[in-house]
Design a protein around this motif. Structure first.
Motif, mmCIF file in Angstrom:
data_model
loop_
_atom_site.group_PDB
_atom_site.id
_atom_site.type_symbol
_atom_site.label_atom_id
_atom_site.label_comp_id
_atom_site.label_asym_id
_atom_site.label_seq_id
_atom_site.Cartn_x
_atom_site.Cartn_y
_atom_site.Cartn_z
ATOM 1 N N TYR A 1 0.826 -1.217 0.000
ATOM 2 C CA TYR A 1 0.000 0.000 0.000
ATOM 3 C C TYR A 1 0.862 1.270 0.000
ATOM 4 N N LEU A 2 1.945 1.245 0.773
ATOM 5 C CA LEU A 2 2.729 2.473 0.937
ATOM 6 C C LEU A 2 3.734 2.707 -0.182
ATOM 7 N N ASN A 3 4.319 1.630 -0.696
ATOM 8 C CA ASN A 3 5.314 1.789 -1.752
ATOM 9 C C ASN A 3 5.544 0.445 -2.431
ATOM 10 N N LYS A 4 4.691 0.155 -3.363
ATOM 11 C CA LYS A 4 4.643 -1.163 -3.984
ATOM 12 C C LYS A 4 5.989 -1.625 -4.540
ATOM 13 N N SER A 5 6.750 -0.669 -5.076
ATOM 14 C CA SER A 5 8.013 -1.038 -5.728
ATOM 15 C C SER A 5 9.023 -1.644 -4.756
ATOM 16 N N LEU A 6 8.791 -1.462 -3.463
ATOM 17 C CA LEU A 6 9.744 -1.999 -2.486
ATOM 18 C C LEU A 6 9.513 -3.473 -2.186
ATOM 19 N N VAL A 7 8.387 -4.015 -2.654
ATOM 20 C CA VAL A 7 8.125 -5.440 -2.423
ATOM 21 C C VAL A 7 8.667 -6.247 -3.605
#
Lengths: 235, 235, 235, 235, 235, 235
Positions: free
Chosen positions: D165-171
Motif C-alpha cells: 500500500y505504501l510503496n509497492k516497488s519496495l516489495v
C-alpha cells in the motif's frame, strides 16, 4: 625509572625481564590550612619513585586525583573523581599496560578513599585479564609503621611529618593546629561532615609533626614496600 | 602557583579575586624510539606551569594519561583512557572545581586525542553548570605557531625540539629517524595502524629538531596562550 | 540505493563486491526563525543520497538527531542526544554493519556538534573491530568549498543557500535577518549562550543566501565527497 | 507538520496552544528477501505523518533504527541499537522536548523490540520530568485491527500488505514465500534463532498480502490512533 | 531445591543431567494499606519454590526488589531499582549461571514493572551468551488463569487472595477497600500518579479476595508453569 | 519487623518516630563442598532479623547476591553482581528509602566482597542525599568477636559454626575438610585463583566448627550490632 620518561624501546627492553609496574595514586584534597591540597599525591609519588629506584622497577604515571566524594568534598580545593568513574579509569589504565605485557601491578596509595575503587577495579578485571596480580600498599596502614604512625589522622601528625620531610616549604606552620574529637563508626552525607567529622579539615589529631618523624615514616614505608614488592613477584 | 602545592586557605584567598584555573592535560603514549612516552604530558605541564607564572593564575593537577585509543594503542608503553571514561573523568574534575567557585577553565593540551573528549565533556556540562567558560589550547594547532611548527607530525620535528628544550636527556638521539608517507584522511582500526599510518611511531615527519626551535615554540606558545587567557577572562 | 529500501538479499549481493556504506548524520536544531529545525539533517541526507547515486554505493539510515548540548539547546525545538549517548549509539550502529561485512564507513555530516562524538566512537571501536576505515566529511569544512562557503556561520548564508536549493518552501524569507558579532574562542555554559554567542540563533553571519550559491555548494560537495570516497576505498 | 521542516518560531507558536508531539519509531531490520529492511520505519513514519495531518499535530524526527538485538540481529542488513543505549537515547530525545514545553508524547511504533526500551525510558523519566504523559501505539497490536491483522507475523501478510500500500516497488514479489512453524514461548540466544524461530526471516506466517489489505490496515490504524491521541490529550 | 541451600558439589551434580534454573523475581512496592509491601516477591517466591518441588528443578536466589520507577514510587515503602540498573543486574546474574553451565532460565515473575527490563536483558545477552533460552511467566497474565483472575488490578482481588492463601496474617483486613476508576492507556510522570491512576495504591479494583480464590490461583499457576517449563526444556 | 511483611500504612507509622532501617546483604557463593552457597546471605539475614527484633527496628529486603567477581567466580554455583552494577543497585535501593524518610542505614553484611561497593555507593550518595548516616557491620570483622572468630577463613571454622547453629541440615558433614596455606597479600586474576588461593573453596582454614561456637558468634554479633545501632542513632 619512570615510564613517562622512558621510550617505547626502553619499555620493550624492560619487559623482557620484568613485568612489574609501580603506580602512584593519590588525591587532591583539603588537608587543613597548613598542608597542601596535594599531600596524598606528593607522598605517594615520592614513595613510588624511591621504591622504583631501590628495586629497579618502572614507575607508571601518577594518578593525581582520587576519590574524595565524601567528608572533604565540600572543603575548598578538593577535586574528586567519583568511585564509578575511578573504577573505569583504573580499568582502562591497567588494561593498556596488561596489553603490553605487564603482569604485576603494585599501587603505592596515598589516600584512603581510593582503596574501595581499587578493589572494585581489580574485581572487575579478574575475569577479563589473565595471569596478573594486583597489590595496594597504603603507607599509613602498614603493619610495620603501626607504632611510628600511632593512629594519626587525616592532615594530622603523620602527614605533617611526611610533608615536612619531603618539602618543608609546603607546610604553612602558622596554621598548624588540631582538632580532636571522637570519630563515629559510620559514614555521613556531606551536609553533616562538619557536624560529625571535621571543621578544620583535620580528622581527630594534632598537627605536631616533625621532619625526623617524616624521615622515619618515609624510610620505614620504603623498606616495607620493597618487601611487599618481592612478595608480589616471588611468591 | 600549583593548586596541589597550595592549601585550602590559599585557594579560598585566590578565589576572592580570580576564578580562573589552568589545567594541563597530556598523554602517556609512544613517541617513537627517541622520545619519551610522556612527551605530551611533559610539554603540556611545562607550558601550563610557565603560563601560570606569567599570568599569576592557579594551575590544577596534571592529567597525565589521555585518550590514545586509536593508532598508538598497540605500541608498547601507550596507556589510554577510553573517550567515554575520559569524558566522565573531566566532568568530575571540572564539577568539583566549579563547586568551589572556579568559572574559567583553561586547558593546556598536549595531545590530539584529547580534543574530542574535552569537547564532549564541555557539551555535557553546558546544561549542568552555570556561568562558566571552557577553553582548550593545543600548542601545535595555534595560529601563531603555524610557521614555526610547519605541519610537523606526531613524534616529529616539533616534539623533538620541545623535549630537547625542556629536558634534553630524555631524547635518545641515536634513535632519531624519520617516517614520511602520505597520510589518509580517514581513521583506521588498530590492526591497520602500521599498514596505513606508522611503523616507527612517527607520523609523517622527520625528527630533525633542535633546542633552538624548541625554545621558540615554547615561548611563542606561552605568548599566544597568555593572550588567550586574557581573552577568556576579559571578553 | 538506500539500505532501508533494500532487502536482505540485495544487501548480501552488494556486499559480495563492495563493503562501503555512506551514513548521513545531521541534527534537529534551531536555525533561526527563517530556516527549518532539520536544516543539518536535510542537507546531510540530500548529499548522502546523491553521493550514493553517483558512486553506486549503499546509503544507511539517516541519523536525524545529533549532539546539540551546547549553545542551541536552550532554543525552542532543538533536540539533543548527549555526546556519551551518541557515542554508544554510533558504536551499536557501526558494530551491526561490521558484523554483516561492511568495512568502509563514510559519514556525511551536517552538524558540527557531531564531530567530537564521531571521533570518540571511532576511537572506542578501534580496538574492537577489525580491518575497517571511518571517514567523516562535513561539507562546510571541506577545503574544496572554502572559497564558496567563505566562513559562513550557523544558520547563515551557506545554510540558507543550501535549503533554498534543496527545498525553497522551507525558508521563511520574511524572517531572514543577520547577527554579526565577534565570536569567542571558548565554550560557554548554556546560561551564557545568548550573552556570548547568539540571540537570533544565527552565529555571526548574514542570511543573504541564494538558490545559485546553494546549487554550487551542493555540487561542489558531491564532487569533493566522491573523491574522498574513492580515497577511502582505494588508498 | 513535521518538526524538522518547521522553524523555531513556528514551534513556539504551536506550543502556545498545544503540547503534543507524535514521534515515529521503527527499525532497520531484515524482513525476508521480499520486504525492505526499513519496513518498520517506513510504516511508522507514514502512519505518524498521516496522523499528524488528520490531527493537526507536530511530528518529531523519525527514529530510524531500533532495538533488534535478538532473533534478527544475525540476518544481513539488520542494524540494532542495544536496549540500554536506546533507553538513554529516548531519554535525551524526550527530555529536550520537555524542556521546550511538550508534555504529551505519542509514539507511533513500527517494531516490537522497541516496546520494552520505551517502557524503561518512561519509567526512568517518571521521577525526573513533570506533568507529562507517554503513549505507545503499535499498529499491529491494536484492538481495533485484531480481525484485520489476524495474528500475522514478522515479515508476513500484514507487513507485506502495508508496504504494498505504501510503496509497492519496495516489495520484491518473486521472493514472496512463507515459513509456518509453531513459535516457542521463550526467547533464545542468537545462535539458536534459525533453529527455533526463522530461516527465511519470516516469523510464522505466509506472505500473501495485498494492497487492499494494506489500505485497510493503514486506515484503521489512523482511525484508532486519532482516537488514542484524543484520549491522551483530553482524559 | 534452592541453590542457596545447596553446596557447590550438589550443583555440579545437578548440572550433569539438567541445565534449568527457576528464578523468582518480585518487587518491594506499596500494595495499599491492606497488603504487605513484599506482595509480589512473596507470591513469586512461593510459586517458584513449589514449582521447583513439583518439577525437581533448582531455584535460584530471589530477586526481592524490582523496577517500580513509575506510579508507585511516590508511595511510602516502595523500593525501586531503575530499569537500566536492573538490566545490568540481570545480565550479571544470568551470566554467572551461564558460566557454570545453566542454559534454561525460567523466571517466575511477580511484578509487571520487571517485564520490560527482563526483555531488555535477554536482548542484550542474545549476542553474548550461547545455546540458551529465557522464559518469563507472570502468573496474572497467563492464559490459563484468565477466567479466575478476571482482570483484577494491582493490590486488588487477585493479590489479596494470593496473600490470604500464602500468609493470611499479612493481610490487614480492616484496611481492605477499593478504588475503581477507568485507567488511561498512557503512562504518566509520578507527579500525576494520584490524579490519573491511584490514591489508595489499588489500581482499578476491589479487594474482595478469598483464601479459596488464592488457592485456585496458586494451583492453576503451578500447573501452567510446570507445563511451560516442560515446553522450555523439551521443545 | 520486616519491611516486606509490612504495609505502606505501617511504614508511615514507623517513620513518625524512627528513621532507621537494617539491611541484610550477603552473597551467593561457593563455600566448599560442605557449606551451602547461600552461607553469607543466610547468616546476614538471620543476624538482621534478630537485630530487628531486639532493637524494634525495620529490616529491609535482603540483598541475596553480592560481588564475588574475584577468587570464587570460577567455582560452580557462585553468582556475582559486578561492583559497578552493585554500586548502582545500592544507590537506587537507598535513594528510594531516603525519599520516603529513612535516614539511618544499618547494613548487616555477610560477605567481604561487598565492603568496597558499599563504600563506593555511600561516597556517590554523599553529595546527593542529605542528613543521612550509613553503617556497615561485618560480623567476622567486629572487634568484639576477635577472640571467638580467631582469624577463621572463608568457608572455615567460623562459617561452619554459624550454619551449624542456624540450620544444621545445610552442613554436609562428610565433606568437611581443610585447606591451610599461606595467603598472599595481593589480588589475582581468576585464572590464578586455584594456584594462589584455594582449590577446595576454603580459604586458609579448617572446618572444625561447632553449634556452640556458632551460637556464641551469633549472640556476640547481635550484642555488638545492637550497640553499633545505638551509636548510629544517638551519637
Amino acid at each position: 625509572m619512570e615510564l613517562m620518561m622512558m621510550t617505547m624501546r626502553e619499555i620493550k627492553e624492560y619487559l623482557k625481564t620484568n613485568q612489574t609496574i609501580i603506580i602512584p595514586i593519590g588525591a587532591t584534597e583539603e588537608h587543613s590550612d597548613a598542608l597542601p591540597l596535594g599531600t596524598d599525591t606528593i607522598t605517594a609519588e615520592a614513595l613510588a619513585k624511591r621504591l622504583g629506584e631501590v628495586t629497579d622497577r618502572v614507575v607508571g604515571p601518577t594518578i593525581n586525583v582520587g576519590n574524595c566524594h565524601s567528608i572533604t568534598y565540600g572543603f575548598t580545593g578538593t577535586i574528586s573523581i567519583s568511585p564509578t568513574t575511578l573504577i573505569s579509569y583504573l580499568k582502562d589504565y591497567i588494561t593498556s599496560l596488561h596489553y603490553h605485557g605487564f603482569r604485576n601491578f603494585f599501587f603505592v596509595n596515598g589516600h584512603g578513599g581510593n582503596i574501595a575503587p581499587l578493589r572494585c577495579a581489580f574485581d572487575e578485571l579478574a575475569n577479563t585479564l589473565t595471569n596478573s596480580k594486583f597489590l595496594v600498599s597504603s603507607w599509613w596502614l602498614m603493619e610495620e609503621l603501626k607504632e611510628l604512625y600511632d593512629n594519626a589522622g587525616h592532615a594530622g601528625r603523620g602527614e605533617v611529618s611526611m610533608i615536612l620531610y619531603l618539602n618543608k616549604s609546603l607546610v604553612k606552620s602558622k596554621f598548624l593546629t588540631e582538632e580532636k574529637r571522637p570519630m563515629p563508626k559510620y559514614y555521613v552525607t556531606n551536609d553533616l561532615a562538619r557536624k560529625y567529622i571535621t571543621v578544620t579539615g583535620i580528622i581527630n589529631d594534632t598537627q605536631e609533626g616533625s621532619f625526623e618523624l617524616g624521615e622515619k615514616l618515609f624510610n620505614a614505608s620504603i623498606e616495607a614496600m620493597a618487601k611487599l614488592l618481592r612478595h608480589l613477584e616471588e611468591s
